[in-house]
Design an enzyme around this catalytic site. Sequence first.
Site, PDB file in Angstrom:
ATOM      1  N   ARG A   1     102.265 -86.996  94.565  1.00 61.12           N
ATOM      2  CA  ARG A   1     102.707 -86.817  93.180  1.00 61.12           C
ATOM      3  C   ARG A   1     102.450 -85.372  92.794  1.00 61.12           C
ATOM      4  O   ARG A   1     101.326 -84.965  92.555  1.00 61.12           O
ATOM      5  CB  ARG A   1     101.961 -87.755  92.232  1.00 61.12           C
TER       6      ARG A   1
ATOM      7  N   CYS B   1     104.004 -71.163  92.587  1.00 63.56           N
ATOM      8  CA  CYS B   1     105.261 -70.699  93.160  1.00 63.56           C
ATOM      9  C   CYS B   1     104.938 -69.654  94.226  1.00 63.56           C
ATOM     10  O   CYS B   1     104.193 -68.711  93.961  1.00 63.56           O
ATOM     11  CB  CYS B   1     106.133 -70.101  92.067  1.00 63.56           C
TER      12      CYS B   1
ATOM     13  N   ASP C   1      98.740 -90.062  95.049  1.00 64.12           N
ATOM     14  CA  ASP C   1      99.056 -91.364  94.468  1.00 64.12           C
ATOM     15  C   ASP C   1     100.533 -91.511  94.092  1.00 64.12           C
ATOM     16  O   ASP C   1     100.892 -92.245  93.191  1.00 64.12           O
ATOM     17  CB  ASP C   1      98.170 -91.631  93.252  1.00 64.12           C
TER      18      ASP C   1
ATOM     19  N   HIS D   1      99.427 -79.499  89.825  1.00 63.95           N
ATOM     20  CA  HIS D   1      98.588 -80.005  90.914  1.00 63.95           C
ATOM     21  C   HIS D   1      99.322 -81.105  91.665  1.00 63.95           C
ATOM     22  O   HIS D   1     100.274 -81.682  91.144  1.00 63.95           O
ATOM     23  CB  HIS D   1      97.262 -80.534  90.352  1.00 63.95           C
TER      24      HIS D   1
ATOM     25  N   CYS E   1     102.080 -90.335  83.914  1.00 63.92           N
ATOM     26  CA  CYS E   1     100.934 -89.440  83.729  1.00 63.92           C
ATOM     27  C   CYS E   1     101.118 -88.464  82.568  1.00 63.92           C
ATOM     28  O   CYS E   1     100.167 -87.843  82.135  1.00 63.92           O
ATOM     29  CB  CYS E   1     100.622 -88.685  85.020  1.00 63.92           C
TER      30      CYS E   1
ATOM     31  N   CYS F   1     102.417 -83.054  90.105  1.00 62.37           N
ATOM     32  CA  CYS F   1     102.286 -83.170  88.653  1.00 62.37           C
ATOM     33  C   CYS F   1     102.472 -81.762  88.071  1.00 62.37           C
ATOM     34  O   CYS F   1     101.591 -80.909  88.207  1.00 62.37           O
ATOM     35  CB  CYS F   1     100.908 -83.746  88.347  1.00 62.37           C
TER      36      CYS F   1
ATOM     37  N   HIS G   1     101.491 -70.529  88.207  1.00 62.55           N
ATOM     38  CA  HIS G   1     100.838 -71.832  88.282  1.00 62.55           C
ATOM     39  C   HIS G   1     101.852 -72.895  87.881  1.00 62.55           C
ATOM     40  O   HIS G   1     102.493 -72.798  86.827  1.00 62.55           O
ATOM     41  CB  HIS G   1      99.631 -71.870  87.339  1.00 62.55           C
TER      42      HIS G   1
END
Length: 171
Positions: free
Chosen positions: A152, A131, A144, A140, A100, A154, A137
């Site tokens: 996952r 966190c 999948d 996400h 990705c 990401c 931030h």
Amino acid sequence: MKTIISILILISIQTNVKIMAQDDIRTNQLKEQHFHPGVIKTDKEWKSQLSPMQYEVTRKKGTERPFTGQYFDFYEKGNYYCSNCGALLFNSESKFKSGCGWPSFNDVADLKSINIISDKSHGMVRTEITCSNCEAHLGHVFDDGPPPTGLRYCINSVSLKFVPLEKKSGQ
């Protein structure tokens, strides 16, 4: 004729926006959770402590361009900590190659290390993670990923700080 074309374009745009707004790509496996942060700093303090990219991503909910982050194609053994406060987030055992363009993990070191938040920005619904110690931030999470979790995570590289595992003497 121009009016009819304009109306058709408007209808098309509105229809697409409605379709996009209905897209729900958040994970169904995780329930929202939010912990009170242990580290609280002013915006000015964060800005002075972080690089411009770290600040934009972690404090303003930005994102790195795919395939550009330090850890997207990095697989050494060790632990990944929050780049803002140093809290343990992930370990290398849960990291996998997702394709990705961002570092991907199928599990967190401890579920209490992250906040799980519904993100309705950009015309879609996603599951944001931050966190739990400083509310940085991170990225996400999606449904999948590989077994055993199917998740996952990401994550933006600038949200992370990698610390390699120390080798035992004689290795």
